[in-house]
Design a protein around this motif. Structure first.
Motif, PDB file in Angstrom:
ATOM      1  N   ALA A   9       0.802  -1.226   0.000  1.00  0.00           N
ATOM      2  CA  ALA A   9       0.000   0.000   0.000  1.00  0.00           C
ATOM      3  C   ALA A   9       0.838   1.281   0.000  1.00  0.00           C
ATOM      4  CB  ALA A   9      -0.984  -0.004   1.163  1.00  0.00           C
ATOM      5  N   PRO A  10       1.931   1.365   0.766  1.00  0.00           N
ATOM      6  CA  PRO A  10       2.704   2.615   0.732  1.00  0.00           C
ATOM      7  C   PRO A  10       3.305   2.936  -0.649  1.00  0.00           C
ATOM      8  CG  PRO A  10       3.256   1.356   2.685  1.00  0.00           C
ATOM      9  CD  PRO A  10       2.401   0.474   1.817  1.00  0.00           C
ATOM     10  N   ALA A  11       3.431   1.941  -1.505  1.00  0.00           N
ATOM     11  CA  ALA A  11       3.987   2.180  -2.840  1.00  0.00           C
ATOM     12  C   ALA A  11       2.929   2.665  -3.833  1.00  0.00           C
ATOM     13  CB  ALA A  11       4.635   0.901  -3.375  1.00  0.00           C
ATOM     14  N   LEU A  12       1.662   2.617  -3.447  1.00  0.00           N
ATOM     15  CA  LEU A  12       0.595   3.092  -4.325  1.00  0.00           C
ATOM     16  C   LEU A  12       0.648   4.607  -4.435  1.00  0.00           C
ATOM     17  CD1 LEU A  12      -2.444   1.067  -2.920  1.00  0.00           C
ATOM     18  CD2 LEU A  12      -1.225   0.634  -5.044  1.00  0.00           C
ATOM     19  N   VAL A  51      -0.524   8.137  -3.704  1.00  0.00           N
ATOM     20  CA  VAL A  51      -1.114   8.553  -2.429  1.00  0.00           C
ATOM     21  C   VAL A  51      -2.639   8.557  -2.468  1.00  0.00           C
ATOM     22  CG1 VAL A  51      -1.305  10.457  -0.773  1.00  0.00           C
ATOM     23  CG2 VAL A  51       0.913   9.861  -1.745  1.00  0.00           C
ATOM     24  N   ILE A  52      -3.223   9.098  -3.504  1.00  0.00           N
ATOM     25  CA  ILE A  52      -4.683   9.209  -3.564  1.00  0.00           C
ATOM     26  C   ILE A  52      -5.337   7.820  -3.615  1.00  0.00           C
ATOM     27  CG2 ILE A  52      -4.836   9.472  -6.075  1.00  0.00           C
ATOM     28  CD1 ILE A  52      -6.976  11.681  -5.437  1.00  0.00           C
ATOM     29  N   GLN A  53      -4.718   6.864  -4.323  1.00  0.00           N
ATOM     30  CA  GLN A  53      -5.233   5.497  -4.355  1.00  0.00           C
ATOM     31  C   GLN A  53      -5.066   4.833  -2.998  1.00  0.00           C
ATOM     32  OE1 GLN A  53      -3.472   3.120  -7.421  1.00  0.00           O
ATOM     33  NE2 GLN A  53      -4.162   4.450  -9.067  1.00  0.00           N
ATOM     34  N   ALA A  54      -3.902   4.997  -2.381  1.00  0.00           N
ATOM     35  CA  ALA A  54      -3.630   4.380  -1.088  1.00  0.00           C
ATOM     36  C   ALA A  54      -4.627   4.872  -0.041  1.00  0.00           C
ATOM     37  CB  ALA A  54      -2.200   4.676  -0.650  1.00  0.00           C
ATOM     38  N   GLU A  55      -4.908   6.164  -0.043  1.00  0.00           N
ATOM     39  CA  GLU A  55      -5.846   6.721   0.930  1.00  0.00           C
ATOM     40  C   GLU A  55      -7.261   6.211   0.693  1.00  0.00           C
ATOM     41  OE1 GLU A  55      -5.323  10.936   0.587  1.00  0.00           O
ATOM     42  OE2 GLU A  55      -3.487  10.922   1.813  1.00  0.00           O
ATOM     43  N   ALA A  56      -7.684   6.159  -0.558  1.00  0.00           N
ATOM     44  CA  ALA A  56      -9.030   5.667  -0.875  1.00  0.00           C
ATOM     45  C   ALA A  56      -9.168   4.192  -0.516  1.00  0.00           C
ATOM     46  CB  ALA A  56      -9.344   5.894  -2.351  1.00  0.00           C
ATOM     47  N   LEU A  57      -8.149   3.393  -0.830  1.00  0.00           N
ATOM     48  CA  LEU A  57      -8.193   1.967  -0.518  1.00  0.00           C
ATOM     49  C   LEU A  57      -8.166   1.745   0.987  1.00  0.00           C
ATOM     50  CD1 LEU A  57      -8.232  -0.908  -1.616  1.00  0.00           C
ATOM     51  CD2 LEU A  57      -5.731  -0.845  -1.600  1.00  0.00           C
TER      52      LEU A  57
END
Length: 161
Positions: free
Chosen positions: A61-64, A66-72
């Motif tokens: 997840a940290p490699a996603l 930022v906006i995708q990581a936060e939504a997920l």
């Protein structure tokens, strides 16, 4: 990934769908295996299937973006609520499926797909339509006549009798 492509083993209870999933897992040498099992009692719990599927690759997840990581993270309960659109949640869920373990090919195995929850099914079917692009093999095992639309209605996933 050679000849891998998406498969749906559709059948009644006791027809070998679990054996299909076990055989696929047994042939997944060198691949990251992500599994989820639909449970009738959890079908209304929107994130249960996604949690089961994605928790083993949570470290990615940290490699996603930022906006995708936060939504997920918000969608799975891993982080605070975020104003994320459905697309961002799907994209955030797709990235770990498409690149599990930092680039090793992956195989997604889902038993009783009809009980997995609509959000998880969407996240699974996106890579199912693009197995060669995303390096993900997808094997689904829905029960016949259980309210799950035929696999061909899910982006061309081939049904295995």
């Amino acid at each position: 990934m050679g000849g891998w492509g998406p498969i749906a083993g559709v059948g009644d209870a006791g027809t070998g769908k679990t054996r299909l999933l076990e055989a696929a897992a047994g042939m997944a040498d060198g691949m990251v295996v992500l599994r989820a099992q639909g449970v009738e009692a959890e079908v209304s719990v929107g994130r249960a299937g996604r949690l089961e599927l994605l928790t083993p690759v949570r470290h990615i997840a940290p490699a996603l973006p930022v906006i995708q990581a936060e939504a997920l993270a918000a969608a799975l309960g891993w982080g605070p609520p975020a104003a994320g659109a459905r697309f961002l949640v799907a994209a955030g869920g797709l990235t770990p499926l498409a690149t599990p373990a930092g680039g090793a090919p992956g195989v997604v195995l889902v038993g009783d797909l009809h009980w997995i929850g609509a959000g998880a099914v969407g996240a699974i079917l996106v890579p199912a339509r693009r197995p060669h692009q995303d390096r993900v093999a997808v094997v689904l095992a829905p029960r016949a006549g259980a309210g799950t639309p035929p696999p061909r209605r899910h982006g061309g996933v081939a049904a295995a009798p």
